[in-house]
Motif scaffolding. Sequence first.
Motif, mmCIF file in Angstrom:
data_model
loop_
_atom_site.group_PDB
_atom_site.id
_atom_site.type_symbol
_atom_site.label_atom_id
_atom_site.label_comp_id
_atom_site.label_asym_id
_atom_site.label_seq_id
_atom_site.Cartn_x
_atom_site.Cartn_y
_atom_site.Cartn_z
ATOM 1 N N LEU A 28 0.835 -1.281 0.043
ATOM 2 C CA LEU A 28 -0.049 0.005 0.014
ATOM 3 C C LEU A 28 0.935 1.192 -0.145
ATOM 4 O O LEU A 28 2.074 1.313 0.298
ATOM 5 N N ALA A 29 0.267 2.413 -0.313
ATOM 6 C CA ALA A 29 0.999 3.628 -0.086
ATOM 7 C C ALA A 29 -0.124 4.768 0.000
ATOM 8 O O ALA A 29 -1.102 4.595 -0.557
ATOM 9 N N ARG A 30 0.120 5.605 1.047
ATOM 10 C CA ARG A 30 -0.624 6.995 1.038
ATOM 11 C C ARG A 30 0.286 7.985 0.522
ATOM 12 O O ARG A 30 1.256 8.102 0.600
ATOM 13 N N ILE A 31 -0.704 8.750 -0.397
ATOM 14 C CA ILE A 31 -0.104 9.859 -0.948
ATOM 15 C C ILE A 31 -0.513 11.199 -0.479
ATOM 16 O O ILE A 31 -1.966 11.276 -0.989
ATOM 17 N N ASP A 32 0.127 12.153 -0.106
ATOM 18 C CA ASP A 32 -0.527 13.540 0.100
ATOM 19 C C ASP A 32 -0.090 14.420 -0.768
ATOM 20 O O ASP A 32 0.971 14.478 -1.372
ATOM 21 N N TYR A 33 -1.040 15.437 -1.017
ATOM 22 C CA TYR A 33 -0.530 16.440 -2.445
ATOM 23 C C TYR A 33 -1.140 17.878 -1.645
ATOM 24 O O TYR A 33 -2.307 17.998 -1.027
ATOM 25 N N ALA A 34 -0.217 18.807 -1.731
ATOM 26 C CA ALA A 34 -0.439 20.102 -1.429
ATOM 27 C C ALA A 34 -1.215 20.486 -2.717
ATOM 28 O O ALA A 34 -1.431 19.992 -3.821
ATOM 29 N N PRO A 35 -1.948 21.843 -2.603
ATOM 30 C CA PRO A 35 -2.485 22.230 -3.968
ATOM 31 C C PRO A 35 -1.647 22.495 -4.912
ATOM 32 O O PRO A 35 -0.379 23.030 -4.716
ATOM 33 N N TRP A 36 -2.018 22.031 -6.107
ATOM 34 C CA TRP A 36 -1.141 21.795 -7.337
ATOM 35 C C TRP A 36 0.101 20.893 -7.108
ATOM 36 O O TRP A 36 0.931 21.078 -7.915
ATOM 37 N N GLY A 37 0.275 20.156 -6.092
ATOM 38 C CA GLY A 37 1.238 19.450 -5.938
ATOM 39 C C GLY A 37 1.168 18.306 -7.017
ATOM 40 O O GLY A 37 0.161 17.851 -7.180
ATOM 41 N N VAL A 38 2.372 17.612 -7.022
ATOM 42 C CA VAL A 38 2.453 16.453 -8.155
ATOM 43 C C VAL A 38 3.241 15.348 -7.817
ATOM 44 O O VAL A 38 4.213 15.525 -6.735
ATOM 45 N N VAL A 39 2.772 14.273 -8.188
ATOM 46 C CA VAL A 39 3.604 13.076 -8.034
ATOM 47 C C VAL A 39 4.214 13.130 -9.691
ATOM 48 O O VAL A 39 3.423 12.771 -10.557
ATOM 49 N N PRO A 40 5.345 13.394 -9.871
ATOM 50 C CA PRO A 40 6.011 13.315 -11.353
ATOM 51 C C PRO A 40 6.023 11.999 -11.935
ATOM 52 O O PRO A 40 5.834 10.961 -11.367
ATOM 53 N N PRO A 41 6.044 12.214 -13.351
ATOM 54 C CA PRO A 41 6.237 10.751 -14.254
ATOM 55 C C PRO A 41 7.107 9.921 -13.603
ATOM 56 O O PRO A 41 8.224 10.152 -13.549
ATOM 57 N N HIS A 42 6.402 8.625 -13.210
ATOM 58 C CA HIS A 42 7.454 7.573 -12.936
ATOM 59 C C HIS A 42 6.640 6.346 -13.309
ATOM 60 O O HIS A 42 5.703 6.209 -13.856
ATOM 61 N N VAL A 43 7.420 5.121 -12.887
ATOM 62 C CA VAL A 43 7.123 3.758 -13.122
ATOM 63 C C VAL A 43 7.226 3.014 -11.947
ATOM 64 O O VAL A 43 8.175 2.952 -11.315
ATOM 65 N N HIS A 44 6.514 1.989 -11.915
ATOM 66 C CA HIS A 44 6.665 0.877 -10.732
ATOM 67 C C HIS A 44 6.886 -0.207 -11.530
ATOM 68 O O HIS A 44 6.110 -1.000 -12.293
ATOM 69 N N PRO A 45 8.426 -0.639 -11.589
ATOM 70 C CA PRO A 45 8.866 -1.859 -12.500
ATOM 71 C C PRO A 45 8.219 -3.277 -12.148
ATOM 72 O O PRO A 45 8.173 -4.399 -12.829
ATOM 73 N N ARG A 46 7.707 -3.450 -10.982
ATOM 74 C CA ARG A 46 7.128 -4.691 -10.495
ATOM 75 C C ARG A 46 5.775 -4.746 -10.216
ATOM 76 O O ARG A 46 5.181 -5.557 -9.572
ATOM 77 N N PRO A 56 7.389 -2.831 -4.902
ATOM 78 C CA PRO A 56 6.782 -2.591 -6.313
ATOM 79 C C PRO A 56 7.996 -1.636 -6.903
ATOM 80 O O PRO A 56 8.123 -1.849 -8.114
ATOM 81 N N GLY A 57 8.832 -1.048 -6.129
ATOM 82 C CA GLY A 57 9.953 -0.254 -6.777
ATOM 83 C C GLY A 57 9.364 1.173 -7.119
ATOM 84 O O GLY A 57 8.085 0.806 -7.778
ATOM 85 N N VAL A 58 10.300 2.187 -7.290
ATOM 86 C CA VAL A 58 9.723 3.329 -8.192
ATOM 87 C C VAL A 58 10.903 3.730 -8.852
ATOM 88 O O VAL A 58 12.122 3.975 -8.312
ATOM 89 N N ILE A 59 10.617 4.068 -10.158
ATOM 90 C CA ILE A 59 11.767 5.065 -10.981
ATOM 91 C C ILE A 59 10.981 6.180 -11.494
ATOM 92 O O ILE A 59 10.203 6.255 -12.289
ATOM 93 N N THR A 60 11.546 7.220 -10.721
ATOM 94 C CA THR A 60 10.892 8.744 -11.266
ATOM 95 C C THR A 60 11.877 9.140 -12.339
ATOM 96 O O THR A 60 13.244 8.972 -12.452
ATOM 97 N N ILE A 61 11.213 9.404 -13.327
ATOM 98 C CA ILE A 61 11.922 9.603 -14.680
ATOM 99 C C ILE A 61 13.092 10.459 -14.864
ATOM 100 O O ILE A 61 14.142 10.416 -15.151
ATOM 101 N N ALA A 62 12.530 11.652 -14.297
ATOM 102 C CA ALA A 62 13.640 12.894 -14.157
ATOM 103 C C ALA A 62 14.694 12.528 -13.377
ATOM 104 O O ALA A 62 15.964 12.958 -13.695
ATOM 105 N N ASN A 63 14.663 12.003 -12.327
ATOM 106 C CA ASN A 63 15.717 11.626 -11.562
ATOM 107 C C ASN A 63 16.544 10.594 -12.004
ATOM 108 O O ASN A 63 18.041 10.439 -11.762
#
Length: 216
Positions: free
Chosen positions: A94-112, A177-184
């Motif tokens: 699981l994951a909880r995700i919090d967002y400020a106004p206009w906050g973003v989770v940037p483009p990313h992938v979960h490889p698994r 699940p892993g996470v790969i943030t594209i920009a990073n």
Amino acid sequence: MARRILVLSLLAITCANLALAFEPSPLQDFCVADPSGSVRVNGFACMDPKLAQASHFSFSGLHVAGNTENPLGSRVTPVTVAQIPGLNTLGVSLARIDYAPWGVVPPHVHPRATEILTIIEGSLEVGFVTSNPENRLITKVLQKGDVFVFPIGLVHFQRNVGHGNAFSISALSSQNPGVITIANAVFGSNPAIAADILAKAFQVDKSVVDQLQTKF
């Protein structure tokens, strides 16, 4: 005829084994992760089940909002096998995700993992991009109670489009699940990808790549 049936049967068994090869069903009641174990497997070794306690299967704090005071305006609180050792071999997290106004989770992938996201509060613009050569963006604005699925391995994102804070809960089909943030990954690799390679890939001047790499 019998030989043909045998070949088809073997093919079916092989396909079934391949389908189950990705985080297969466990062969015991549970396998509490033992990070200190000397055995190295695809996952974590199991501790002695007689030592398992309720604490190995629980996590507290998902009700607590994450701190979104960062450049992205978002915060992910993961609940993977690292937080719940009892998730080991069970293929979920699981994951909880919090967002400020206009906050973003940037483009990313979960490889698994495939991700299924539920909006608990606020409004989110979400989307994913299909694979080459179409690269089609599938996107939607979600409201409280809405659900959206991000298929495994595809680039996806979320953005708060409401006037207040928002948060969502995601379930993922992997204990890790892993996470790969594209920009990073592209601009912040260690060591860095050669700037001339990235300049050619993104069709920009090398100075633009140099500037981006300093930010990551």
